[in-house]
Write an enzyme that holds these catalytic residues in place. Sequence first.
Site, mmCIF file in Angstrom:
data_model
loop_
_atom_site.group_PDB
_atom_site.id
_atom_site.type_symbol
_atom_site.label_atom_id
_atom_site.label_comp_id
_atom_site.label_asym_id
_atom_site.label_seq_id
_atom_site.Cartn_x
_atom_site.Cartn_y
_atom_site.Cartn_z
ATOM 1 C CB SER A 1 -0.812 0.034 1.245
ATOM 2 O OG SER A 1 -1.583 1.193 1.312
ATOM 3 C CE1 TYR B 1 -4.797 -1.512 5.293
ATOM 4 C CE2 TYR B 1 -3.416 0.453 4.665
ATOM 5 C CZ TYR B 1 -4.254 -0.864 4.150
ATOM 6 O OH TYR B 1 -4.180 -1.235 2.956
HETATM 7 P P1 NAP Z 1 -12.186 -5.311 -0.053
HETATM 8 O O1 NAP Z 1 -12.758 -4.662 -1.063
HETATM 9 O O2 NAP Z 1 -12.553 -5.176 1.473
HETATM 10 O O3 NAP Z 1 -12.057 -6.855 -0.288
HETATM 11 C C1 NAP Z 1 -11.121 -7.461 0.648
HETATM 12 C C2 NAP Z 1 -11.357 -9.056 0.182
HETATM 13 O O4 NAP Z 1 -10.551 -9.941 1.043
HETATM 14 C C3 NAP Z 1 -12.637 -9.640 -0.042
HETATM 15 O O5 NAP Z 1 -12.865 -10.431 -0.971
HETATM 16 C C4 NAP Z 1 -12.938 -10.580 1.312
HETATM 17 O O6 NAP Z 1 -13.914 -11.466 1.203
HETATM 18 C C5 NAP Z 1 -11.536 -10.788 1.657
HETATM 19 N N1 NAP Z 1 -11.062 -11.430 2.991
HETATM 20 C C6 NAP Z 1 -11.121 -10.315 4.014
HETATM 21 N N2 NAP Z 1 -10.522 -10.956 5.109
HETATM 22 C C7 NAP Z 1 -10.281 -12.121 4.557
HETATM 23 C C8 NAP Z 1 -9.677 -13.487 5.384
HETATM 24 N N3 NAP Z 1 -9.233 -13.425 6.610
HETATM 25 N N4 NAP Z 1 -9.664 -14.562 4.595
HETATM 26 C C9 NAP Z 1 -9.810 -14.534 3.387
HETATM 27 N N5 NAP Z 1 -10.418 -13.691 2.508
HETATM 28 C C10 NAP Z 1 -10.588 -12.488 3.396
HETATM 29 O O7 NAP Z 1 -10.665 -4.593 -0.018
HETATM 30 P P2 NAP Z 1 -9.497 -4.067 -1.075
HETATM 31 O O8 NAP Z 1 -9.718 -2.571 -1.145
HETATM 32 O O9 NAP Z 1 -10.007 -4.845 -2.387
HETATM 33 O O10 NAP Z 1 -8.335 -4.431 -0.542
HETATM 34 C C11 NAP Z 1 -7.697 -5.330 -0.752
HETATM 35 C C12 NAP Z 1 -6.063 -5.441 -0.772
HETATM 36 O O11 NAP Z 1 -5.536 -4.301 -1.173
HETATM 37 C C13 NAP Z 1 -5.915 -5.237 0.661
HETATM 38 O O12 NAP Z 1 -4.642 -5.870 1.114
HETATM 39 C C14 NAP Z 1 -5.898 -3.812 1.117
HETATM 40 O O13 NAP Z 1 -4.999 -3.493 2.363
HETATM 41 C C15 NAP Z 1 -4.942 -3.468 -0.435
HETATM 42 N N6 NAP Z 1 -5.200 -1.958 -0.721
HETATM 43 C C16 NAP Z 1 -6.236 -1.518 -0.796
HETATM 44 C C17 NAP Z 1 -6.337 -0.135 -1.181
HETATM 45 C C18 NAP Z 1 -7.714 0.798 -1.605
HETATM 46 O O14 NAP Z 1 -7.699 1.775 -1.888
HETATM 47 N N7 NAP Z 1 -8.810 0.038 -1.588
HETATM 48 C C19 NAP Z 1 -5.027 0.738 -1.114
HETATM 49 C C20 NAP Z 1 -3.995 -0.003 -0.974
HETATM 50 C C21 NAP Z 1 -3.863 -1.193 -0.628
HETATM 51 P P3 NAP Z 1 -14.787 -12.161 2.556
HETATM 52 O O15 NAP Z 1 -15.098 -11.044 3.422
HETATM 53 O O16 NAP Z 1 -15.809 -12.740 1.924
HETATM 54 O O17 NAP Z 1 -13.666 -13.002 3.245
#
Ligand code: NAP
Length: 260
Positions: free
Chosen positions: A151, A164
């Site tokens: 990130s 985080y």
């Molecule tokens: P999101 O929309 O909340 O999606 C998270 C995904 O992870 C969902 O498919 C969820 O499905 C799954 N998940 C959560 N806990 C889990 C567990 N214990 N075991 C297996 N699956 C799990 O999040 P996102 O924004 O796409 O983020 C994805 C990654 O990118 C993360 O590592 C986040 O820190 C990183 N990131 C995001 C951003 C951003 O701007 N969005 C920026 C930088 C980094 P279930 O709930 O069904 O398990």
Amino acid sequence: MSQPSNILDSFRLNGRRALITGSSGGIGFALARALAQAGASVILNGRNPQKLESAVSTLRDEGLNAMSCAFDVTDANAVKLAVDSLEADGHEVHILVNNAGIQIRNPINEFAEQDWQALMRTNLDSVFYVGKAVAQKMIERRSGKIINICSVQSELGRPSIAPYAASKGAVKMLTKGMAIDLGPHGINVNGLGPGYFKTELTEKLVADPAFTQWLTSRTPSRRWGEVHELGGAVVFLASDASQFVNGHILYVDGGVTATL
Ligand code: NAP
């Protein structure tokens, strides 16, 4: 590594299988779609089987090769069982994307211990559990690609997200350490660091006009990212095109990490 006759061929992922954790929605789903479009067969993961099946159907309806494997990335035993059974069934994992992650926002002086633990288990411990289980199989094959989702918070802080940022800073250093230990076995380990993308994880920020105003004014590209814009970077890191790239963190952030 032989020289490809056409550089574009080195980006193709035909014949490769990719496991993307946390890919029933958000960034993980977009990364899975990009890898599948580049020719890989993809294994989607999450905890909610219904959400997962609907994501698999969406990709299959687009003519892409996808299957699901539900497990909780914070459960070391469940991770090992899942990886062992995938491999035993002939679904070898050539590309692993450690993407599952959560965000909990609160000032550090008010941050609950159980929230700290949940965040560290999901964002950091999972990279160790899934990375170790899959790397053991990759070592036997002397090849593999591991991409850890970092990130901009691997580099930069912001109010109310110290845990985080600590977890993502640790994923950055775990990526470098994994590259050092696994590189001699023919495995590349790199990080992909998204800036701000519109997903469920950021929906509170997206809904806050003051945040969007602040973010867009300090982002050189002057906007939020769209999740499909991470596709090129993940295909690059998963493919032969990045065969000599190891221990690198590739930020896809509209320039956020370049500026104060
Ligand atoms: P999101 O929309 O909340 O999606 C998270 C995904 O992870 C969902 O498919 C969820 O499905 C799954 N998940 C959560 N806990 C889990 C567990 N214990 N075991 C297996 N699956 C799990 O999040 P996102 O924004 O796409 O983020 C994805 C990654 O990118 C993360 O590592 C986040 O820190 C990183 N990131 C995001 C951003 C951003 O701007 N969005 C920026 C930088 C980094 P279930 O709930 O069904 O398990």
